[in-house]
Design an enzyme around this catalytic site. Structure first.
Site, PDB file in Angstrom:
ATOM      1  N   GLU A 140       0.579  -1.404   0.220  1.00 19.07           N
ATOM      2  CA  GLU A 140      -0.296   0.166  -0.176  1.00 19.07           C
ATOM      3  C   GLU A 140       1.053   1.086   0.099  1.00 19.07           C
ATOM      4  O   GLU A 140       0.234   2.209   0.830  1.00 19.07           O
ATOM      5  CB  GLU A 140      -1.058   0.155   1.490  1.00 19.07           C
ATOM      6  N   HIS A 190      -3.895   2.105   8.021  1.00 19.60           N
ATOM      7  CA  HIS A 190      -2.050   2.029   7.712  1.00 19.60           C
ATOM      8  C   HIS A 190      -1.503   2.860   7.785  1.00 19.60           C
ATOM      9  O   HIS A 190      -2.068   3.446   9.259  1.00 19.60           O
ATOM     10  CB  HIS A 190      -2.199   2.991   6.196  1.00 19.60           C
ATOM     11  N   CYS A 246      -2.700  11.923   4.471  1.00 18.45           N
ATOM     12  CA  CYS A 246      -2.952  10.171   2.649  1.00 18.45           C
ATOM     13  C   CYS A 246      -3.187  10.994   1.268  1.00 18.45           C
ATOM     14  O   CYS A 246      -2.874  10.625   0.016  1.00 18.45           O
ATOM     15  CB  CYS A 246      -4.593  10.260   3.425  1.00 18.45           C
TER      16      CYS A 246
END
Ligand code: SUG
Length: 463
Positions: free
Chosen positions: A176, A258, A382
Site C-alpha cells: 500500500e 494504514h 493520505c
C-alpha cells in the site's frame, strides 16, 4: 538552506469523488456509505491545503487524478453494450457496487500511490519509485497501471529516476505504498533509516515473534512484510538502512488500516501513538540502535502519545496522526492537522500542550478543512506523496507539476468549470459524468504539460 528538499506531491481529487463504503476496515469509509458527496468542494479543499503548504515554504507539486468511471474494468467484469454509456447502464442495473468501485476517485490518496527511495539512499544513486499494487481492495487495485504511467511522465529522466513495475499481487502480497513507510534522518539531505510497517507476513517464520502476535478479529491487514522487503530490495536500499516493523493488530482492528493513521515521521522526529506498533518498546529500541549506526553523532526524538491523553478510538476518529509533519526551519516543525483534531477536545488540548511545552521540534499546528476527503478516511497525509529530491532532480521534472499561486488559480478555475457540486450514488450511471471527467482530464494534462497519459487520449492504442 539545503539543496535537497522534500517535495509534497498532492493528489488532485477527481470529478467522481463519492461515498461508496468500499473500504472494509476504514471506519470513515464504512460509515459514510451512500452519503451525497461534493466533488467540487473536495477538490477545492485539497487545493487550499496545497496552498497552505506552499505558502509555508514547503515545495509543493500536483499529481493528476485517474480516469473514472473505469469502463474498461466493467467490460472485463462482463458488462457489455454498444458503447460506454450502455456498459455503465448494464452495471448500474445489476451490480451498482461494482459501478461504484469502477467510479471511485480513490487515486487522490497518493500516500498509497508508491514507495520512494531518495537517491542518497539507493545503491545506484538514483531516485526509486515503486507504484503500490493495492491488491487488497478492488477499487484501489485499478490504480497501479495509471499510477505507473503518470509517474513515468513526471519522473522522466532514466539517468535520475527509476519507476519500477508494481509488485505482483497474489494471495496476501499486498503493498500500500508510502502510507506504511517512514524515513528518519537528521535532515532530508542526509542518509535515512527507512521504517517499513507491515500488518502480516505471507509466510510466518518459525520461532519468530510475529507468530505470537494476537490475531486480527474484525478487519484485515493490507501490507505484507514480504512486499515491503521486495520494494526495499528493488530500490537497492542498503540493508542497514531498513527496519521492518509489525503494526499492532489491535490498532488495525480499531480502524488503523494504514500505519499513517497512527504514526508520522519527519526528519529526526517520530510522532506516534503508543498503540501503533506490536511490542512497541522493542521496536523503539531497534530503531534507536539502527539509527545510531547510521548517525552516531545525531539524536532523534520519538514523541509517544499515550492512550490516556488521546485514546486509540479518538486518534482514529480525529486522524491526529494523519497530520503532515513538515520542517519549516532547522529544528522547527509544524503539524498540518485535520480540522477534526480541532473539534476533538482531547486532541486539541494535547496539541495545545505539545506546542506550549516546546519539548519537541513541533512548534506549530495548522488545521485544515478536508472534511470531504476525511469522510472516506483520507486526511492530510493520505493526500500527499513525499519525494526527497536534490536541486538537479527537481529541475528535471516538468515545470507544469509545480504548485504556485498562479497554478492554484488556474486549477481552482478548472475545478469550478468541470466538477459537479454534488454526486449521489445513482448519478454514477450518468454517461454525461464520464464525458465530463474525460474532458476535464484532457484539459488538465495540457495545463500540467504531461502529454497524453490516459487510455482515452490514445485513440490509436489498440488496447
Ligand atoms: O484506501 N478510502 C481510502 C483511504 C486511503 C487513505 N490513505 C492513507 N491512509 N494513506 C482507502 O481505504 C474509500 C472509498 C469509498 O468508500 O468510496 C477509500 O477508498
Amino acid at each position: 538552506m539545503h539543496a535537497t528538499k522534500e517535495v509534497n506531491f498532492d493528489g488532485l481529487v477527481g470529478p467522481t469523488h463519492t461515498y461508496a463504503g468500499l473500504s472494509h476496515g476504514n471506519v470513515a469509509s464504512m460509515s459514510h456509505r451512500g452519503a451525497v458527496s461534493h466533488p467540487r468542494e473536495a477538490a477545492l479543499q485539497g487545493l487550499a491545503k496545497m496552498r497552505l503548504l506552499a505558502d509555508l515554504g514547503v515545495p509543493q507539486a500536483v499529481l493528476p487524478p485517474q480516469e473514472r468511471p473505469a469502463v474498461e474494468m466493467l467490460r472485463v467484469l462482463g458488462f457489455s453494450g454498444r458503447d460506454d454509456a450502455a456498459v455503465l447502464r448494464a452495471a448500474a442495473r445489476t451490480a451498482p457496487d461494482l459501478l461504484a468501485a469502477a467510479s471511485s476517485a480513490s487515486a487522490m490518496w497518493v500516500a498509497n500511490a508508491a514507495t520512494i527511495t531518495p537517491s542518497i539512499d539507493a545503491a545506484d544513486g538514483r531516485v526509486h519509485l515503486t507504484p503500490a499494487n493495492l491488491t487488497s481492495k478492488l477499487h484501489r487495485s485499478l490504480e497501479p497501471p495509471q499510477t505507473a504511467r503518470t509517474l513515468r511522465a513526471i519522473f522522466r529522466d532514466p539517468a535520475r529516476f527509476e519507476v519500477h513495475a508494481p509488485l505482483p499481487g497474489g494471495g496476501l502480497w499486498g503493498d500500500e505504498g508510502a502510507a506504511n513507510h517512514t524515513r528518519l534522518a537528521p535532515t532530508h539531505a542526509r542518509r535515512g533509516l527507512h521504517v517499513f510497517v507491515y500488518g502480516h507476513r505471507v509466510r510466518t517464520q518459525p520461532g519468530e515473534n510475529d507468530a505470537a502476535a494476537p490475531r486480527l478479529r474484525r478487519y484485515v491487514s493490507r501490507q505484507a512484510r514480504e512486499a515491503s522487503e521486495a520494494v526495499a530490495r528493488g530500490h537497492g536500499l542498503r540493508a542497514r538502512q531498513a527496519e521492518f516493523v509489525r503494526q499492532n493488530p489491535a490498532a488495525i482492528d480499531a480502524g488503523v488500516f494504514h500505519n499513517d493513521v497512527i504514526a508520522v515521521g519527519n526528519e529526526n522526529v517520530l510522532f506516534y501513538h503508543e498503540a501503533a506498533f506490536f511490542r512497541s518498546a522493542e521496536v523503539l529500541r531497534r530503531l534507536r540502535a539502527r539509527y545510531a549506526t547510521l548517525h552516531p553523532e545525531a539524536a532523534w526524538q520519538a514523541v509517544r502519545v499515550p492512550d490516556r491523553r488521546v485514546p486509540l478510538a479518538e486518534a482514529v476518529r480525529s486522524y491526529l496522526f494523519n497530520s503532515q509533519l513538515v520542517t519549516l526551519a532547522p529544528g522547527h516543525m509544524a503539524l498540518i492537522a485535520p480540522a477534526d483534531c480541532h473539534d476533538s477536545p482531547a486532541v486539541r488540548t494535547y496539541l495545545d500542550d505539545l506546542v506550549a511545552e516546546a519539548r519537541t521540534p513541533i512548534r506549530a499546528v495548522h488545521y485544515v478543512d478536508l472534511r470531504q476527503s476525511m469522510r472516506n478516511g483520507g486526511g492530510p497525509a493520505c493526500l500527499r506523496l513525499r519525494v526527497v529530491l536534490t536541486a538537479a532532480e527537481r529541475a528535471a521534472l516538468p515545470a507544469g507539476v509545480w504548485f504556485t499561486p498562479e497554478r492554484h488559480a488556474t486549477l481552482a478555475a478548472w475545478v469550478r468549470r468541470h466538477y459537479r457540486e454534488t454526486l449521489a450514488p445513482a448519478d454514477l450511471a450518468d454517461p454525461a459524468l464520464l464525458e465530463e471527467s474525460r474532458r476535464a482530464l484532457d484539459e488538465l494534462t495540457q495545463l500540467l504539460g504531461l502529454g497524453s497519459i490516459y487510455p482515452f487520449q490514445r485513440v490509436d492504442d489498440p488496447k
